[in-house]
Each structure stands twice: as structure tokens, then as C-alpha cells.
Design a protein around this motif. Sequence first.
Motif, PDB file in Angstrom:
ATOM      1  N   LYS A 100       3.174  -8.238  14.431  1.00 29.25           N
ATOM      2  CA  LYS A 100       3.595  -8.372  15.826  1.00 29.25           C
ATOM      3  C   LYS A 100       3.860  -9.835  16.159  1.00 29.25           C
ATOM      4  O   LYS A 100       3.473 -10.733  15.417  1.00 29.25           O
ATOM      5  N   SER A 101       4.474 -10.061  17.319  1.00 27.54           N
ATOM      6  CA  SER A 101       4.833 -11.448  17.660  1.00 27.54           C
ATOM      7  C   SER A 101       3.600 -12.326  17.880  1.00 27.54           C
ATOM      8  O   SER A 101       3.646 -13.529  17.662  1.00 27.54           O
ATOM      9  N   ASN A 102       2.454 -11.735  18.259  1.00 32.06           N
ATOM     10  CA  ASN A 102       1.244 -12.552  18.408  1.00 32.06           C
ATOM     11  C   ASN A 102       0.518 -12.754  17.078  1.00 32.06           C
ATOM     12  O   ASN A 102      -0.601 -13.241  17.030  1.00 32.06           O
ATOM     13  N   GLY A 103       1.138 -12.323  16.009  1.00 33.41           N
ATOM     14  CA  GLY A 103       0.544 -12.530  14.687  1.00 33.41           C
ATOM     15  C   GLY A 103      -0.338 -11.385  14.231  1.00 33.41           C
ATOM     16  O   GLY A 103      -0.790 -11.357  13.085  1.00 33.41           O
ATOM     17  N   ALA A 104      -0.601 -10.433  15.118  1.00 34.39           N
ATOM     18  CA  ALA A 104      -1.505  -9.335  14.749  1.00 34.39           C
ATOM     19  C   ALA A 104      -0.811  -8.345  13.811  1.00 34.39           C
ATOM     20  O   ALA A 104       0.404  -8.172  13.852  1.00 34.39           O
ATOM     21  N   TYR A 105      -1.614  -7.713  12.977  1.00 32.43           N
ATOM     22  CA  TYR A 105      -1.100  -6.674  12.088  1.00 32.43           C
ATOM     23  C   TYR A 105      -1.371  -5.309  12.697  1.00 32.43           C
ATOM     24  O   TYR A 105      -2.241  -5.171  13.550  1.00 32.43           O
ATOM     25  N   LEU A 106      -0.621  -4.325  12.238  1.00 38.20           N
ATOM     26  CA  LEU A 106      -0.762  -2.991  12.823  1.00 38.20           C
ATOM     27  C   LEU A 106      -1.070  -1.928  11.766  1.00 38.20           C
ATOM     28  O   LEU A 106      -1.160  -2.222  10.587  1.00 38.20           O
ATOM     29  N   TYR A 107      -1.136  -0.716  12.260  1.00 34.83           N
ATOM     30  CA  TYR A 107      -1.356   0.465  11.416  1.00 34.83           C
ATOM     31  C   TYR A 107      -0.393   0.472  10.231  1.00 34.83           C
ATOM     32  O   TYR A 107      -0.769   0.731   9.091  1.00 34.83           O
ATOM     33  N   SER A 108       0.885   0.161  10.532  1.00 34.04           N
ATOM     34  CA  SER A 108       1.877   0.187   9.460  1.00 34.04           C
ATOM     35  C   SER A 108       1.591  -0.897   8.413  1.00 34.04           C
ATOM     36  O   SER A 108       1.734  -0.668   7.217  1.00 34.04           O
ATOM     37  N   SER A 109       1.168  -2.095   8.870  1.00 43.34           N
ATOM     38  CA  SER A 109       0.916  -3.183   7.906  1.00 43.34           C
ATOM     39  C   SER A 109      -0.262  -2.838   6.997  1.00 43.34           C
ATOM     40  O   SER A 109      -0.200  -3.054   5.783  1.00 43.34           O
ATOM     41  N   THR A 110      -1.335  -2.290   7.586  1.00 50.22           N
ATOM     42  CA  THR A 110      -2.493  -1.989   6.744  1.00 50.22           C
ATOM     43  C   THR A 110      -2.156  -0.852   5.773  1.00 50.22           C
ATOM     44  O   THR A 110      -2.641  -0.826   4.654  1.00 50.22           O
ATOM     45  N   ASP A 111      -1.308   0.059   6.202  1.00 47.86           N
ATOM     46  CA  ASP A 111      -0.916   1.124   5.275  1.00 47.86           C
ATOM     47  C   ASP A 111      -0.114   0.569   4.100  1.00 47.86           C
ATOM     48  O   ASP A 111      -0.282   1.006   2.964  1.00 47.86           O
ATOM     49  N   LEU A 112       0.734  -0.403   4.376  1.00 47.34           N
ATOM     50  CA  LEU A 112       1.514  -1.008   3.287  1.00 47.34           C
ATOM     51  C   LEU A 112       0.594  -1.796   2.347  1.00 47.34           C
ATOM     52  O   LEU A 112       0.696  -1.694   1.126  1.00 47.34           O
ATOM     53  N   ALA A 113      -0.328  -2.548   2.937  1.00 44.83           N
ATOM     54  CA  ALA A 113      -1.263  -3.326   2.115  1.00 44.83           C
ATOM     55  C   ALA A 113      -2.148  -2.394   1.281  1.00 44.83           C
ATOM     56  O   ALA A 113      -2.523  -2.718   0.152  1.00 44.83           O
ATOM     57  N   THR A 114      -2.462  -1.232   1.825  1.00 42.17           N
ATOM     58  CA  THR A 114      -3.278  -0.265   1.094  1.00 42.17           C
ATOM     59  C   THR A 114      -2.519   0.276  -0.122  1.00 42.17           C
ATOM     60  O   THR A 114      -3.103   0.527  -1.176  1.00 42.17           O
ATOM     61  N   ILE A 115      -1.206   0.429   0.015  1.00 42.78           N
ATOM     62  CA  ILE A 115      -0.407   0.868  -1.141  1.00 42.78           C
ATOM     63  C   ILE A 115      -0.485  -0.195  -2.233  1.00 42.78           C
ATOM     64  O   ILE A 115      -0.685   0.113  -3.412  1.00 42.78           O
ATOM     65  N   GLU A 116      -0.374  -1.457  -1.828  1.00 41.96           N
ATOM     66  CA  GLU A 116      -0.495  -2.569  -2.783  1.00 41.96           C
ATOM     67  C   GLU A 116      -1.828  -2.450  -3.545  1.00 41.96           C
ATOM     68  O   GLU A 116      -1.884  -2.526  -4.769  1.00 41.96           O
ATOM     69  N   GLN A 117      -2.878  -2.241  -2.793  1.00 34.95           N
ATOM     70  CA  GLN A 117      -4.212  -2.153  -3.384  1.00 34.95           C
ATOM     71  C   GLN A 117      -4.326  -0.947  -4.334  1.00 34.95           C
ATOM     72  O   GLN A 117      -4.840  -1.062  -5.444  1.00 34.95           O
ATOM     73  N   ARG A 118      -3.808   0.194  -3.912  1.00 37.21           N
ATOM     74  CA  ARG A 118      -3.919   1.393  -4.752  1.00 37.21           C
ATOM     75  C   ARG A 118      -3.089   1.259  -6.027  1.00 37.21           C
ATOM     76  O   ARG A 118      -3.486   1.746  -7.081  1.00 37.21           O
ATOM     77  N   MET A 119      -1.937   0.618  -5.915  1.00 37.40           N
ATOM     78  CA  MET A 119      -1.106   0.437  -7.112  1.00 37.40           C
ATOM     79  C   MET A 119      -1.849  -0.458  -8.103  1.00 37.40           C
ATOM     80  O   MET A 119      -1.838  -0.201  -9.299  1.00 37.40           O
ATOM     81  N   GLU A 120      -2.471  -1.496  -7.569  1.00 36.83           N
ATOM     82  CA  GLU A 120      -3.192  -2.402  -8.455  1.00 36.83           C
ATOM     83  C   GLU A 120      -4.391  -1.702  -9.101  1.00 36.83           C
ATOM     84  O   GLU A 120      -4.624  -1.828 -10.299  1.00 36.83           O
ATOM     85  N   ASP A 121      -5.129  -0.951  -8.319  1.00 38.55           N
ATOM     86  CA  ASP A 121      -6.365  -0.356  -8.839  1.00 38.55           C
ATOM     87  C   ASP A 121      -6.139   0.892  -9.687  1.00 38.55           C
ATOM     88  O   ASP A 121      -6.866   1.123 -10.640  1.00 38.55           O
ATOM     89  N   TYR A 122      -5.170   1.708  -9.330  1.00 35.25           N
ATOM     90  CA  TYR A 122      -5.066   3.020  -9.992  1.00 35.25           C
ATOM     91  C   TYR A 122      -3.698   3.346 -10.582  1.00 35.25           C
ATOM     92  O   TYR A 122      -3.562   4.319 -11.301  1.00 35.25           O
ATOM     93  N   ASN A 123      -2.703   2.577 -10.233  1.00 40.73           N
ATOM     94  CA  ASN A 123      -1.354   2.818 -10.718  1.00 40.73           C
ATOM     95  C   ASN A 123      -0.956   4.305 -10.697  1.00 40.73           C
ATOM     96  O   ASN A 123      -0.560   4.868 -11.722  1.00 40.73           O
ATOM     97  N   PRO A 124      -1.083   4.952  -9.549  1.00 44.17           N
ATOM     98  CA  PRO A 124      -0.841   6.403  -9.489  1.00 44.17           C
ATOM     99  C   PRO A 124       0.645   6.745  -9.620  1.00 44.17           C
ATOM    100  O   PRO A 124       1.508   5.898  -9.406  1.00 44.17           O
TER     101      PRO A 124
END
Length: 562
Positions: free
Chosen positions: A302-326
Motif C-alpha cells: 500500500k502507499s503507506n508501506g503496509a503489506y496486505l493479505y495478497s502480499s503475505t500470500d505471495l510471500a507464503t508461496i515463496e516460502q513453500r517453494m523453498e521448503d517443499y518444492n510442491p
Amino acid sequence: MIENKIVEAIKKALIELDYPTDNISVVVSNRPELADYQYNGVFSLAKELHNNPIVIGEEITNKLNELNYNSFSKIEFAKPGFINFTLSNEFINEALNEMLSKPKFNINLDNKDTYVIDYGGPNIAKPLHVGHLRSAIIGESIKRILLYAGNKVISDVHLGDYGLQIGQVIYGLKKYNISIDNITLDILEKVYPEMSGLCKEDEEVKKICEQITKDLQDGNKEYNEYFKKIRDISGEDILRIYRFLDVNFDLWYGESDSYKYLDRVTDKLNEKGLLYDSQGAKVVDVKEDNDHNEMPPFIFQKSNGAYLYSSTDLATIEQRMEDYNPTHMLYVTDLRQHMHFESLFRVAKKMGYDISYEHLGYGTVNGVDGKPFKTRKGDAPKLDDLFKEVKESFLKSNSKNEEMSESDLDIITNAIIKYADLQNNREKDYIFDISKFSEIHGKTGPYLLYTYLRINKILNNEKLDIDSFNNDIYNAFDRDLRIKLLNLCNVFNNALNSRMPSVLGSYLFEVAMKASQFYEANRINGLEDKEKKDNWLLLLTLTNKVLKEMLNLLIIDIPTKM
Ligand code: ARG
């Protein structure tokens, strides 16, 4: 699988006739009084050959009969273009014997993919509601089906733990001078609705709460201490409810756990030139040429620098790909989040994670009045109240139920709730009529369990001396049940591929019905004919094994008695 064998027979006939043999498939007959299975491929074949379906159909049928398969007692052509198959006794029993001797009823177990499945999705500091109940039940069932088929599956609860509700609760706790040590579940349950209401009325308060949320995400120490305590207390309660439901997760990550991946995601998006500025916010374009609907950009920050539901979901994909490569990532949420996930999946693919993503949506639970379900107590139906109400309704349905043990009553409560849900196509809304679903008759959880226990009673004092069926089938009730059991592999595959536990749910009801018709029409216990008796005992043994294992995939346990 029985279908494959019929397909093989058709293929042989087509080869002899010099006809193309691709895409042959058969289905369970929609007129069971006429046949067991049917082949619907005559039309498309006739079209391909520029010939009349009746001519082609009769030709194939004659060829099939000429090849004289002892697998079928009857093969008939039905106008305008179907071929009907009635299985021979030998064929039925041979297939049933395979179900008995091979692991997991001879279901195909060659599925070796790696899935991450995301379901449950409760939000800490907010009470769980019936929507979350659906996600937990449907998700857990899909997970069990995937595992049964041989896949590797990692389940993640994906706690909603970094949203505005945390800022609101911290604001409320501070407002009432409640210190971290004094926070309790009761307090949280009071503070959240009050503050959420206040934010709707007062823009100023809402701004402060948003700021607290942002400061928390940026690492403010005091807020993080509040956060940890809130997460612990709320998490414990969530865990208690999932335990009651026998819903289990491998990972207890939340949105907050994905924050450490945000920088890396930002870099990746920038490297690929995907991120751009839009009125101060950082967004990614996701529109595609053949979109029918409006597809707004994916908002990453967001313009105030905050992250949202969509950002954490994208970051979670990054994490899952790294950990489990599904190879597959599945999300079970309310249908209304469809757009969010569609947009998320597109960004993830653009980022380079080109795996299979599926949003498995579900509809609303309605009350008998057709409006979103409420317990008698009021608007936000708390799950504990719901469980209590269901149990009371079951107790009321028959005075004998009072004699049941607490643990059996818990099992039944679970069965009522879960089967009410899992018998419906998940995408549809459904009406949760507690008293109807508590009945021991009709398409209900208690009916399935009752049937299982009745069969068990028949089997209990008998000694079974055979482990495979002979060549006989003794009457129509017997035959119907055998045919129903043979459908299992196909039904399971359909449930697996469509991610629809309801396919299995409806099937089990049919099995239970055929089984009760069978044992009501045939007295088994006193039977003199030993061979017949053994075959019937074996049939009921297989029936109950199917019921038990498949009910387990619907997270339904068996009580000791009813
Ligand atoms: N907490 C969300 C909600 O209550 C559901 C989370 C679903 N999972 C996800 N990765 N977005 O709606």
C-alpha cells in the motif's frame, strides 16, 4: 478397475472392426434395471466414420457378442446409440476378489505428486465461525483423499494473524488498561467485536488501529509482545476446536511468518520488471487478453508501506517453494475469494513458480430460513454453541440416545456436522437443518454409522471361513450390493480428480442403502447353507471395510454403539 476391463473388451472389438480406438470410456448405467455399465462412444465414432450410429452401434455390439466374453451375461445395443453391458457373476466376483486381496481395494495408488494444501484459515483474536468450519472439514477431507491415493501432502493452517483485527484488539486492550499478563480468551472475545464496531463508526479510531497494525508489522516491540500473547491464547482455543473435529495440520504458520520473505519477493518482482507504482502503491499487472471480467492489478504494497493479505500470500508461496518444492498448491476458502486467488496465481507464475494452483471454493451454510446460518444464541455463531446444539438435537431425536457415552456422542456430533456438509457439492450453498441431519434415517451421518453398526452386529458372533467369493450371486439384493461396491474405484477417482469429497459422500449413502436392503431382505445369521452364508458374511465384511475406510476420508469415526 472394472471399467478398464470393459474398455479393454470394447477396444478388442473395435480393433477387429478396424475402427479407431482412442478415448474409449464407460460409465455406470443410468438405468440400473437394464444394465450395469454403458458405453456412450457410438455417436462420436459414427460421426468420425460418417456413418449412422445405429449401424455402427449394432455392428460393434454384434462383434462384442461374437467375441463371446464370459465377462458379460448380456451385451445389448440401445437406440439411439448406447451399448449396455450386464456383468456376469464370474466377472463380478473376480473383481470383488481383487478388491479383497489388493491393498486399498485395488484403487490406483500411483499418485506421487507433492501437494501443499492450505485450509482452515482461522483468524486469531476473532472467534471461528461456520465459514471456517467448512474450510476445515472440506480441506481435511481433500487432504485425506490425496494421501490415500499415494501423494505426499503438506497441510498448512495459514492463520490470519497480521490483519487489522490485531491492531483493533491491541487498541482495545490498551484502552481498557489490560496488561499483557491479564489477557484471557473471554476478554479477547469481548474486545474484538466491540472495537471492530467502533472502527466502523469512528474513522479516527480506525486510522489509529491501522497504524498499530502497521507498527506491529514493522517490528514495534510492545505491540509484538501483545501479539504473541494474543496468538498464544487464541491459538490454543483454535487448536482445541480442531482437535474436537480431528482436523490436523503439519504446519501452523501464519501470515506473520511470511514477512521474512517479503524482501526477497520484492527483489524478484523488481528483477522481472513486474512491480510498478500506482498512486503510491506498488502493484503488478495481471490482466490477460481473454479475460471476460475486470481484472484489477495485484496490490503488493500500500502507499503507506503496509503489506496486505495478497502480499503475505505471495510471500507464503515463496516460502513453500523453498521448503517443499510442491507440484500443486491448493487453497480451500469461501468462493468469494476467487478473484484474489486468480490474481495471486498469475503473479506467482510470472515470478517463475509455474506449478499447478487451485482455488477450491465453497458456498455458504444457510439456516432453515434460507439465510446464513445462526445458532439460537445469535448472529456470530460460535462453534462451541453449534456443537452443543447439534448434540442436544441428536439426544432429543431418540430417548435411547441418553444412554450413549460422552465420547460416542462427540463422534456422532462430528458425523452429523461433517456429513451434512460433505454430502453437498462444495461449491453450492446448503441448508444446515440440524434436526433433519440428526435423524438416524435419510441421508445423514447417523444413518451411515447405524448401518455400519448393524452390519457389525451380524458379523460379530460369526466365524468367517473364506477369504474370496465363489462364483455365485444369490439374489437381486445381493447382486445390487456387489455392483455398488465395484463402483468404488471409479467413485474414488472422481472424488480425487474433482476435489469433491461429496462424490464419496453420496456414494457411501448408496452403499449403506443397498447394504440395509440386502440384510433386511436376507436373514444371514440363522442360515443353514454354509457356503451361501460364508459368501454373504464376506460381502458384509467387505461392505463395512469400505464404509469405515471411506468414512475416515470424510473425517467420520465409528462410535462403539448406537
Ligand atoms: N484467514 C482467511 C479468512 O478468514 C483465510 C486464509 C486462507 N488462506 C490463504 N492462504 N489466503 O478469510
